[in-house]
Write a protein that holds these residues in place. Sequence first.
Motif, short mmCIF file in Angstrom:
data_model
loop_
_atom_site.label_atom_id
_atom_site.label_comp_id
_atom_site.label_asym_id
_atom_site.label_seq_id
_atom_site.Cartn_x
_atom_site.Cartn_y
_atom_site.Cartn_z
N MET A 222 22.43 -9.15 -17.29
CA MET A 222 21.49 -7.47 -17.46
C MET A 222 22.09 -7.69 -19.22
SD MET A 222 24.10 -4.57 -16.38
CE MET A 222 26.04 -4.61 -15.66
N GLN A 223 21.44 -6.68 -20.40
CA GLN A 223 21.74 -6.76 -21.37
C GLN A 223 22.86 -4.97 -20.85
OE1 GLN A 223 18.37 -5.88 -23.76
NE2 GLN A 223 17.88 -7.99 -22.97
N LEU A 224 23.14 -5.22 -22.20
CA LEU A 224 24.75 -4.00 -22.17
C LEU A 224 24.31 -2.90 -22.85
CD1 LEU A 224 28.09 -6.11 -22.15
CD2 LEU A 224 26.90 -5.08 -20.36
N SER A 225 22.98 -2.17 -23.39
CA SER A 225 21.89 -1.31 -24.45
C SER A 225 22.56 0.11 -23.97
CB SER A 225 20.47 -1.54 -23.93
OG SER A 225 20.52 -1.23 -22.09
N ASN A 226 23.47 0.11 -22.57
CA ASN A 226 24.06 1.60 -23.27
C ASN A 226 25.02 1.42 -22.59
OD1 ASN A 226 23.01 2.18 -20.07
ND2 ASN A 226 21.15 2.74 -20.41
N ASP A 227 26.11 2.79 -22.01
CA ASP A 227 27.62 3.58 -21.65
C ASP A 227 27.15 3.49 -20.33
OD1 ASP A 227 28.60 3.82 -24.32
OD2 ASP A 227 28.16 5.44 -23.85
N LEU A 229 25.18 0.57 -18.37
CA LEU A 229 25.40 -0.23 -18.26
C LEU A 229 26.94 -1.33 -18.38
CD1 LEU A 229 21.66 -1.49 -19.01
CD2 LEU A 229 22.77 -1.14 -16.70
N VAL A 230 27.42 -1.00 -19.27
CA VAL A 230 28.84 -1.05 -19.52
C VAL A 230 29.56 -1.04 -19.05
CG1 VAL A 230 30.74 -1.33 -21.76
CG2 VAL A 230 28.70 -1.53 -22.67
N ASP A 231 29.34 0.12 -18.55
CA ASP A 231 30.66 0.68 -16.88
C ASP A 231 30.14 -0.23 -15.40
OD1 ASP A 231 32.30 2.58 -15.69
OD2 ASP A 231 30.37 3.41 -14.57
N ARG A 232 28.88 -0.57 -15.42
CA ARG A 232 28.95 -1.54 -14.01
C ARG A 232 29.33 -2.43 -14.41
NH1 ARG A 232 22.38 -1.44 -13.32
NH2 ARG A 232 22.80 1.08 -12.76
N GLY A 233 28.61 -2.95 -15.65
CA GLY A 233 29.03 -4.63 -16.12
C GLY A 233 30.68 -4.51 -16.26
N THR A 234 31.82 -4.12 -16.16
CA THR A 234 32.77 -3.36 -16.11
C THR A 234 33.25 -3.61 -14.53
OG1 THR A 234 33.66 -2.70 -17.88
CG2 THR A 234 34.88 -2.20 -16.54
N LYS A 235 32.92 -3.05 -13.62
CA LYS A 235 32.96 -2.96 -12.26
C LYS A 235 32.78 -4.36 -12.80
CE LYS A 235 32.65 2.21 -12.90
NZ LYS A 235 31.69 3.34 -11.61
N ARG A 250 37.94 -5.04 -21.89
CA ARG A 250 37.46 -5.91 -23.06
C ARG A 250 37.73 -7.12 -22.95
NH1 ARG A 250 43.01 -3.41 -22.79
NH2 ARG A 250 44.01 -5.89 -21.55
N LEU A 251 36.94 -7.85 -21.75
CA LEU A 251 36.65 -9.22 -21.37
C LEU A 251 34.87 -8.98 -21.33
CD1 LEU A 251 38.53 -10.63 -18.71
CD2 LEU A 251 38.90 -11.52 -20.93
N LEU A 252 34.64 -7.82 -21.23
CA LEU A 252 32.84 -7.66 -20.82
C LEU A 252 32.47 -7.71 -23.10
CD1 LEU A 252 30.28 -7.19 -20.15
CD2 LEU A 252 31.00 -4.73 -19.30
N LEU A 253 32.86 -6.50 -23.59
CA LEU A 253 32.91 -6.73 -24.89
C LEU A 253 33.17 -7.85 -25.63
CD1 LEU A 253 34.45 -3.01 -25.58
CD2 LEU A 253 31.77 -3.56 -24.71
N LYS A 254 34.09 -8.48 -25.08
CA LYS A 254 34.21 -9.35 -26.16
C LYS A 254 33.37 -10.94 -26.09
CE LYS A 254 37.72 -13.67 -26.09
NZ LYS A 254 38.85 -14.59 -25.28
#
Length: 266
Positions: A222-227, A229-235, A250-254
């Motif tokens: 999935m595209q990390l297009s909002n907070d 989805l970033v939270d979901r990806g982090t989990k 940190r890994l996700l954003l990297k």
Amino acid sequence: MNLTESDSNHNDLENLSINEILQGINREDQSVAMAVKKALPQITSLLENLVPKMQLGGRLFYIGAGTSGRLGILDASECPPTFGVAPDKIIGIIAGGDTAIRKAVEFAEDNTEQAWKDLMNYDINEKDFVIGIAASGRTPYVIGGMGKAREHNISTACITCNPGSEMVNSADFPIEVAVGPEFITGSTRMKSGTAQKMVLNMISTTAMIQLGHIKGNKMVDMQLSNDKLVDRGTKMIMSELNISYEAAKRLLLKHGSVRKAISVEK
């Protein structure tokens, strides 16, 4: 018989209370899932032929008018953010162009030549696949486009709620979902639209799973297009790598995606 235009099972709607109207609509809606279930063999056949084409780089085109066209565009537009595919992997085209997404364009659906012209703007070819969407199964724009596609050896399918309709004759893989009369006679934005949305969900979701865009049951591309989805990806990364929320983020954003973060760091 045109099933989508048949008379409603309900009458004197203007005399019903709000609760009675809602109860009636809900009773009708309950039949939609069962109608889709009866079409599962047809949906299976379509996907068994669509997925190999997409695996070889083919694209999926939806063509429709009015509600049907809008539903195709909706399904196509949600695939890039959900599954990380390119915007041109699944393409929705509506009679009347982008203006028709928000506002009806008079007589656009009656042009039998325009759909093929619209498809040619994307350099459509034999690797691709066209699905026509029309509740009535008789929309000239859709039938014309499907016919031209077949002439050029492009595989076609259709989603209609009117069994035995003209559109079926232009489809290699017809999907017929007989939902019966609408609550308001002929208002195919209701049960027919719901049925079409359910079938489109099945087609795109199954294709994306088969193409490898889901891991387990997670949207790892999935595209990390909002907070959110970033939270979901982090989990997802937390769970997969058994690390803290902060480390996972940190890994996700990297790496820019759940899949890359997991595959590189595991």
